[in-house]
Design a protein around this motif. Sequence first.
Motif, mmCIF file in Angstrom:
data_model
loop_
_atom_site.group_PDB
_atom_site.id
_atom_site.type_symbol
_atom_site.label_atom_id
_atom_site.label_comp_id
_atom_site.label_asym_id
_atom_site.label_seq_id
_atom_site.Cartn_x
_atom_site.Cartn_y
_atom_site.Cartn_z
ATOM 1 N N SER A 101 4.587 10.605 1.592
ATOM 2 C CA SER A 101 5.709 9.729 1.937
ATOM 3 C C SER A 101 5.364 9.042 3.253
ATOM 4 C CB SER A 101 7.004 10.537 2.053
ATOM 5 O OG SER A 101 6.873 11.554 3.024
ATOM 6 N N PHE A 102 6.058 7.954 3.540
ATOM 7 C CA PHE A 102 5.693 7.139 4.696
ATOM 8 C C PHE A 102 6.852 7.004 5.669
ATOM 9 C CE2 PHE A 102 2.750 5.948 1.398
ATOM 10 C CZ PHE A 102 1.565 5.710 2.069
ATOM 11 N N SER A 103 6.506 6.949 6.929
ATOM 12 C CA SER A 103 7.432 6.505 7.980
ATOM 13 C C SER A 103 6.713 5.390 8.713
ATOM 14 C CB SER A 103 7.776 7.665 8.927
ATOM 15 O OG SER A 103 6.607 8.091 9.607
ATOM 16 N N ILE A 162 0.823 -1.219 0.000
ATOM 17 C CA ILE A 162 0.000 0.000 0.000
ATOM 18 C C ILE A 162 0.853 1.263 0.000
ATOM 19 C CG2 ILE A 162 -0.263 -0.009 2.532
ATOM 20 C CD1 ILE A 162 -3.113 1.118 2.029
ATOM 21 N N GLU A 163 1.986 1.239 0.725
ATOM 22 C CA GLU A 163 2.819 2.444 0.776
ATOM 23 C C GLU A 163 3.508 2.697 -0.565
ATOM 24 O OE1 GLU A 163 5.121 -0.663 3.273
ATOM 25 O OE2 GLU A 163 3.059 -0.177 2.722
ATOM 26 N N ASN A 164 3.857 1.612 -1.275
ATOM 27 C CA ASN A 164 4.471 1.780 -2.598
ATOM 28 C C ASN A 164 3.456 2.335 -3.596
ATOM 29 O OD1 ASN A 164 6.862 0.757 -1.633
ATOM 30 N ND2 ASN A 164 6.440 -1.343 -2.327
#
Length: 222
Positions: free
Chosen positions: A200-202, A189-191
């Motif tokens: 963007s994700f952390s 999902i983050e991609n």
Amino acid sequence: DMDNVKMFFAPTRIGSLAERAECIAPDTLVSNVRDMITISHPLYAIVVTQGKLPVGLLMSLHLERELSHRYGYSLNENKPVSKIMDHRPLILDSGSCVEEAAELAMERPLNRLYDHIIVTHQKEMLGTVSVQVMLQTLNTLQQKRTEKLEQAHDHLKKALDEVKTLSGMLPICAHCKKIRDDKGYWNQIENYIGERSLASFSHGICPDCLKTHYPEFKIVNS
């Protein structure tokens, strides 16, 4: 960039184009005016003023035409210029926009189409603007505005290309939460979101997952 576009579309005032004009009193003799034009060549326009207020205009072209008629000079040389001047010249306040001035200038009779425009500030004489200068200014403004619009369009298109948005129904796995893309591939999902937006994700661990997967860690409430 959009502020620059707005600046270029702000109206250009006729006062910014005004140039100093030769001014004479209404009782100036025609013979003296003709001498002025001859000596001060090229002098295309003379403004007739009463004090600081413009009351008429005399274009050298019209004066020469008037005096070139048979007996034209002998009949007019000792007359005041007020007898042959244009009593209804186009007079505009310095705050008038160039586009408006051009429209008004083009509405004049054909024989007065290229007469200078008298520009005033608070009704007092400021200067004159030739039709040629005004048209050249309009042409330059149009070119610059077109360039700015094209630049703004390119900038906006680039921004829209960069800012991709997610819409519609997303197929997502009920178990692993992967998302299926348009080609049928399943992506984390983050991609998937990262490739289609500016997000963007952390990574972290929510309290529920911490209890389930790492029971040895104690949650301390702050």
